[in-house]
Design an enzyme around this catalytic site. Structure first.
Site, PDB file in Angstrom:
ATOM      1  N   TRP A 147       0.854  -1.187   0.000  1.00  0.00           N
ATOM      2  CA  TRP A 147       0.000   0.000   0.000  1.00  0.00           C
ATOM      3  C   TRP A 147       0.891   1.238   0.000  1.00  0.00           C
ATOM      4  CZ3 TRP A 147      -2.092   2.787   4.739  1.00  0.00           C
ATOM      5  CH2 TRP A 147      -3.064   3.732   4.372  1.00  0.00           C
ATOM      6  N   ALA A 230      -7.260  -4.569   6.819  1.00  0.00           N
ATOM      7  CA  ALA A 230      -8.078  -3.462   6.325  1.00  0.00           C
ATOM      8  C   ALA A 230      -9.299  -3.913   5.545  1.00  0.00           C
ATOM      9  CB  ALA A 230      -7.226  -2.543   5.440  1.00  0.00           C
ATOM     10  N   LYS A 263     -13.770  -0.244   4.854  1.00  0.00           N
ATOM     11  CA  LYS A 263     -14.311  -1.041   3.749  1.00  0.00           C
ATOM     12  C   LYS A 263     -15.411  -1.984   4.205  1.00  0.00           C
ATOM     13  CE  LYS A 263     -10.312   0.557   2.149  1.00  0.00           C
ATOM     14  NZ  LYS A 263      -9.374   1.354   2.979  1.00  0.00           N
TER      15      LYS A 263
END
Length: 407
Positions: A147, A230, A263
């Site tokens: 990321w 995540a 998310k």
């Protein structure tokens, strides 16, 4: 009189000097993804395709608010009777309600410490700050690609980073030999930053067997795992996506987990996350907890409440929790169906069906990405990372044809 005038002149010079205090700053480059977003919005072509923005989208191209979240927000509006401060730990009920989602039946009990954070990024930054305070010379091992915000977050805390290859874009698979070889060079007190599921930007995750091997290496070499979770629930399911955390915790005495609800609760703009720490014993957890509270107090004082409060309401209400899980399953099924459809349309895309989550990275050069943008109105970052959830049954075939035409 002269003395007064001289003093005024000195003050004027000081003000003049201070007015240029920002002159030494250099203009920073724009975020590449934000540039892609702006270019997409400005493109008038009706057939344009956006696979760049990292948010979930429905078949209609929307990023909806969860049904359960809407219900929880209505309840919060009706029942919340104060906006008084909660403190640097945030909503403790939210933190506690996430524990069974993360740990399952293997909750480490009194060894757990942590708090609510402003998103997963806040959790990562706080984890890095804690590591830097506890062991200033620690090295953080980071697989590449990763990321894009991982390296800057670590750099801001002064931690040394050691890179190794995580992914081969040609085979679309994890380079597991490179991963284990790198971790075998880590020493006691070093840190391994590992994405638990739905790897961003590649979608290439570790298998359960690979997690077992990683856990053995971390335990044997005394390496602290910093686990970034995540996308729980968007890969193979809530429990399956947390398997990496649970396997590692069976073998290591201490760990940190940065958790994001952006998310899997659709709380992107609410910045809702948590940092979970696991210490060797209860006393160690108490001491570490006092340190993360102090670090959070200095960083942001206390996190925003709305998203965490609504997520807590969902997790504490069996009916809302069941509806949340059902909608999360629907999101996951849509992502999986798009991955499978890519491979059905063209066998060259078949490896993407073995990956998980919203992201994959195609073996494209920046020049090929530019051609996709200019000739076919297909938008993605120069890295070739695509958001599979940006595809629909209507645009997936044009997308495949465009990509194949530039390869």
């Amino acid at each position: 009189m002269a003395t007064i005038l001289e003093s005024a002149a000195r003050d004027d010079r000081a003000l003049s000097s201070e007015s240029g205090i920002f002159d030494a700053l250099a203009t920073q480059p724009a975020d590449p993804l934000l540039s892609v977003i702006g270019a997409f919005r400005a493109d008038p072509r009706p057939h344009k395709i956006d696979v760049g923005v990292g948010v979930f989208r429905t078949e209609a191209g929307e990023t909806p608010v969860f049904r359960a979240m809407k219900a929880a927000e209505r309840r919060l509006l009706e029942t919340q009777d104060t906006k008084a401060y909660l403190g640097p730990e945030g909503d403790i009920g939210f933190f506690q309600a996430l524990r069974p989602v993360l740990f399952g039946a293997g909750d480490p009990g009194e060894r757990v410490f942590g708090l609510q954070t402003p998103g997963g990024t806040g959790a990562l930054r706080l984890a890095a700050e804690l590591i830097a305070a506890a062991r200033p010379g620690a090295r953080v091992f980071v697989g590449t690609p990763t990321w894009p915000n991982h390296p800057p977050v670590l750099k801001k805390t002064g931690l040394e980073q050691v890179s190794y290859r995580h992914f081969d874009p040609e085979t679309q698979a994890v380079c597991f030999d490179d991963v284990t070889a790198a971790l075998e060079t880590a020493g006691s007190g070093d840190v391994a930053l590992l994405q638990v599921c739905c790897h961003n930007p590649t979608g290439a995750d570790f298998t359960r067997e690979q997690w077992q091997e990683i856990a053995r290496i971390l335990s044997r070499r005394g390496v602290l795992p910093l686990l970034d979770l995540a996308y729980q629930g968007l890969g193979e399911g809530l429990d399956a996506d947390a398997a990496g955390v649970r396997i590692v915790l069976e073998q290591v005495p201490a760990a940190l987990v940065a958790y994001s609800c952006d998310k899997n609760f659709g709380l992107y703009r609410e910045r809702t996350g948590a940092l979970f720490g696991i210490a060797a014993n209860g006393e160690g957890a108490r001491i570490a907890h006092s340190n993360v509270l102090a670090l959070a107090r200095a960083a942001w004082s206390m996190p925003p409440d709305h998203g965490a409060a609504a997520a807590r309401i969902i997790l504490e209400d069996p009916a809302l929790a069941a509806d949340w899980r059902a909608e999360l399953t629907g999101m996951r099924d849509r992502i999986v169906s798009m991955r499978e459809l890519l491979g059905t349309i063209d066998p060259a895309f078949a490896p993407l069906a073995r990956q998980h989550g919203m992201f994959s990275t195609l073996p494209l050069s920046p020049e090929q990405v530019l051609r996709l943008r200019e000739e076919f109105a297909v938008y993605m970052p120069n890295s070739g990372r695509i958001n599979v959830a940006g595809l629909t049954r209507a645009n997936v075939e044009p997308f495949v044809r465009a990509v194949k035409s530039v390869m």
